[in-house]
Design a protein around this motif. Sequence first.
Motif, PDB file in Angstrom:
ATOM      1  N   TYR A 191      31.475 -11.084  50.436  1.00 51.77           N
ATOM      2  CA  TYR A 191      30.579  -9.985  51.087  1.00 51.77           C
ATOM      3  C   TYR A 191      29.192 -10.769  51.477  1.00 51.77           C
ATOM      4  N   GLY A 192      28.570 -10.264  52.391  1.00 55.07           N
ATOM      5  CA  GLY A 192      27.338 -10.903  52.993  1.00 55.07           C
ATOM      6  C   GLY A 192      26.552  -9.572  53.775  1.00 55.07           C
ATOM      7  N   PHE A 193      25.210  -9.833  53.665  1.00 52.61           N
ATOM      8  CA  PHE A 193      24.345  -8.740  54.751  1.00 52.61           C
ATOM      9  C   PHE A 193      23.070  -9.509  55.131  1.00 52.61           C
ATOM     10  N   PHE A 194      22.559  -9.324  56.245  1.00 48.21           N
ATOM     11  CA  PHE A 194      21.102  -9.747  56.530  1.00 48.21           C
ATOM     12  C   PHE A 194      20.850  -8.909  57.575  1.00 48.21           C
ATOM     13  N   LYS A 195      19.435  -8.953  58.032  1.00 48.84           N
ATOM     14  CA  LYS A 195      18.758  -8.045  58.902  1.00 48.84           C
ATOM     15  C   LYS A 195      18.994  -8.859  60.271  1.00 48.84           C
ATOM     16  N   PHE A 196      19.361  -8.326  61.431  1.00 51.63           N
ATOM     17  CA  PHE A 196      19.496  -9.053  62.648  1.00 51.63           C
ATOM     18  C   PHE A 196      18.099  -8.881  63.267  1.00 51.63           C
ATOM     19  N   ASP A 197      17.371  -7.697  63.096  1.00 52.78           N
ATOM     20  CA  ASP A 197      16.038  -7.571  63.541  1.00 52.78           C
ATOM     21  C   ASP A 197      15.521  -6.380  62.821  1.00 52.78           C
ATOM     22  N   LYS A 198      14.305  -6.196  62.931  1.00 54.77           N
ATOM     23  CA  LYS A 198      13.795  -4.744  62.135  1.00 54.77           C
ATOM     24  C   LYS A 198      14.359  -3.542  61.919  1.00 54.77           C
ATOM     25  N   ASP A 199      15.285  -3.457  62.820  1.00 52.52           N
ATOM     26  CA  ASP A 199      15.894  -2.002  62.845  1.00 52.52           C
ATOM     27  C   ASP A 199      17.496  -2.247  62.729  1.00 52.52           C
ATOM     28  N   HIS A 200      17.963  -3.358  62.664  1.00 50.76           N
ATOM     29  CA  HIS A 200      19.597  -3.492  62.398  1.00 50.76           C
ATOM     30  C   HIS A 200      20.099  -4.233  61.355  1.00 50.76           C
ATOM     31  N   LEU A 201      20.760  -3.530  60.388  1.00 58.11           N
ATOM     32  CA  LEU A 201      21.297  -4.357  59.202  1.00 58.11           C
ATOM     33  C   LEU A 201      22.519  -4.519  59.536  1.00 58.11           C
ATOM     34  N   VAL A 202      23.083  -5.909  59.237  1.00 60.44           N
ATOM     35  CA  VAL A 202      24.530  -6.316  59.296  1.00 60.44           C
ATOM     36  C   VAL A 202      24.930  -6.448  58.113  1.00 60.44           C
ATOM     37  N   PHE A 203      26.265  -6.161  57.676  1.00 58.81           N
ATOM     38  CA  PHE A 203      26.970  -6.458  56.584  1.00 58.81           C
ATOM     39  C   PHE A 203      28.608  -6.480  56.803  1.00 58.81           C
ATOM     40  N   TYR A 204      29.270  -7.112  55.858  1.00 56.34           N
ATOM     41  CA  TYR A 204      30.514  -7.303  56.009  1.00 56.34           C
ATOM     42  C   TYR A 204      31.184  -7.589  54.823  1.00 56.34           C
ATOM     43  N   THR A 205      32.525  -7.142  54.563  1.00 54.56           N
ATOM     44  CA  THR A 205      33.302  -7.788  53.216  1.00 54.56           C
ATOM     45  C   THR A 205      34.345  -8.206  53.868  1.00 54.56           C
ATOM     46  N   GLY A 206      35.065  -9.410  53.146  1.00 62.94           N
ATOM     47  CA  GLY A 206      36.206 -10.139  53.395  1.00 62.94           C
ATOM     48  C   GLY A 206      37.110 -10.613  52.356  1.00 62.94           C
ATOM     49  N   ASP A 207      38.219 -11.103  52.567  1.00 62.72           N
ATOM     50  CA  ASP A 207      39.116 -11.179  51.733  1.00 62.72           C
ATOM     51  C   ASP A 207      40.016 -12.373  52.217  1.00 62.72           C
ATOM     52  N   VAL A 208      39.927 -13.594  51.658  1.00 57.34           N
ATOM     53  CA  VAL A 208      40.856 -14.735  52.444  1.00 57.34           C
ATOM     54  C   VAL A 208      42.321 -14.590  51.545  1.00 57.34           C
ATOM     55  N   VAL A 257      42.245 -14.517  57.155  1.00 51.86           N
ATOM     56  CA  VAL A 257      41.102 -13.626  56.142  1.00 51.86           C
ATOM     57  C   VAL A 257      41.073 -12.294  57.013  1.00 51.86           C
ATOM     58  N   THR A 258      40.850 -11.437  56.207  1.00 51.74           N
ATOM     59  CA  THR A 258      40.289  -9.838  56.585  1.00 51.74           C
ATOM     60  C   THR A 258      38.988  -9.725  56.475  1.00 51.74           C
ATOM     61  N   VAL A 259      38.234  -9.155  57.582  1.00 52.43           N
ATOM     62  CA  VAL A 259      36.834  -8.664  57.433  1.00 52.43           C
ATOM     63  C   VAL A 259      36.840  -7.309  58.067  1.00 52.43           C
TER      64      VAL A 259
END
Length: 391
Positions: A191-208, A257-259
């Motif tokens: 999994y992962g997450f980070f702020k793209f900018d002050k208003d947008h949160l990016v997050f994802y989950t994956g399975d290899v 991988v699925t994401v």
Amino acid sequence: MTDSCSKILVVDDEPDLQLLMKQKFRKKIRNSEYAFFFAEDGLQALDIIREEQEIHLILSDINMPNMDGLTFLNEVQKLNRRELKTVMVSAYGDMENIRTAMNGGAYDFVTKPIDFRDLETTIEKTLSEIEQYLSALEAQKQLEALSYDLDMAARIQQKLLRKDFPVYTDDTRFEIYAKMIAAKYVGGDFYGFFKFDKDHLVFYTGDVSGKGMPAAIYMAVCQTMLKAIGSQVLSPAEALTQVNRMLIPESDISTFVTVFYGVLNVSTGTFAYCNGGHNLPCLLKADGSVSELEDVGGLLLGKFDGMPYLEQTIQLHPGDQIVTFTDGVTEAENPSGEMYEEERLISFLQNNAGSGTDTLVNALFSEVQGFAGEAPQSDDITVLAVRFGRD
């Protein structure tokens, strides 16, 4: 010792024995199968053993000057070299000393006058035993080295998965929590997450695909690419399109991988997402209702070049949560072979509406592990939850 010369130490004070041994085993000596070393007493033999660490078989007389065979055997045992086998040689009538030697750690014995056919059989049997032990010892060393490597890989992988929760505590517009437990030392879930900018949160989950070290290496590649592309491209569909294109040259016939990839506007609650063949997340609304996100299509990543990835946008309201997971949750099995499945997940989420993301995720792990009971974990388990707005 396979495909190498076996080094044998003969300890005996009879001067003719050295000539006899070289004559009887001349063919094996010539073919570099055997190499003989000779000592006249136990003291000389100990010096040779210290110098020649590859000696693994000793043929020792019992009655010798300076240091007799029984004392020598006792000194050999003190070396604590389990691969070093001692075959005692003595007169047939000396059974008391032979019994003492066997009780003192001798591997076998032969009697004088020496029957060289019997001696050859004894040597071959003992060398075979030594070879098996050395092979097992080498396998153990390799296993220990592999275990160390796996432990280090697990530590590295865990560092790739951010775990210092809570995060973004100064931003009250959302909260996020994630957890992963690998089925082996290392896993293919991430999994992962980070702020793209002050208003947008990016997050994802994956399975290899797969588990273990190969999946972990591919997982690190995917994680790196998703962060690199995601930090430059705001559109979820465009991000997965580019990552898919980059992964194809890195994939073999069985690797993919699925994401699930989402971008949340933490100011407005607008949520855009794209799915690459992954389990569809659940939308847990503040009122306790649960629904699966609409399927926008999209195949797994790393296999098919030029495949289109579409995205969907929905509106979240304060208290709504997006709960993403891998199939280690829904496909967890109990001892009867029954799977946890989506129905139980939905029921759990309904019963835990209103919980914070950390409480929700940890409770779900406890729920799944309780369901599985004593059944072994067959797949990595990962859950990531994002809540729009805080209490």
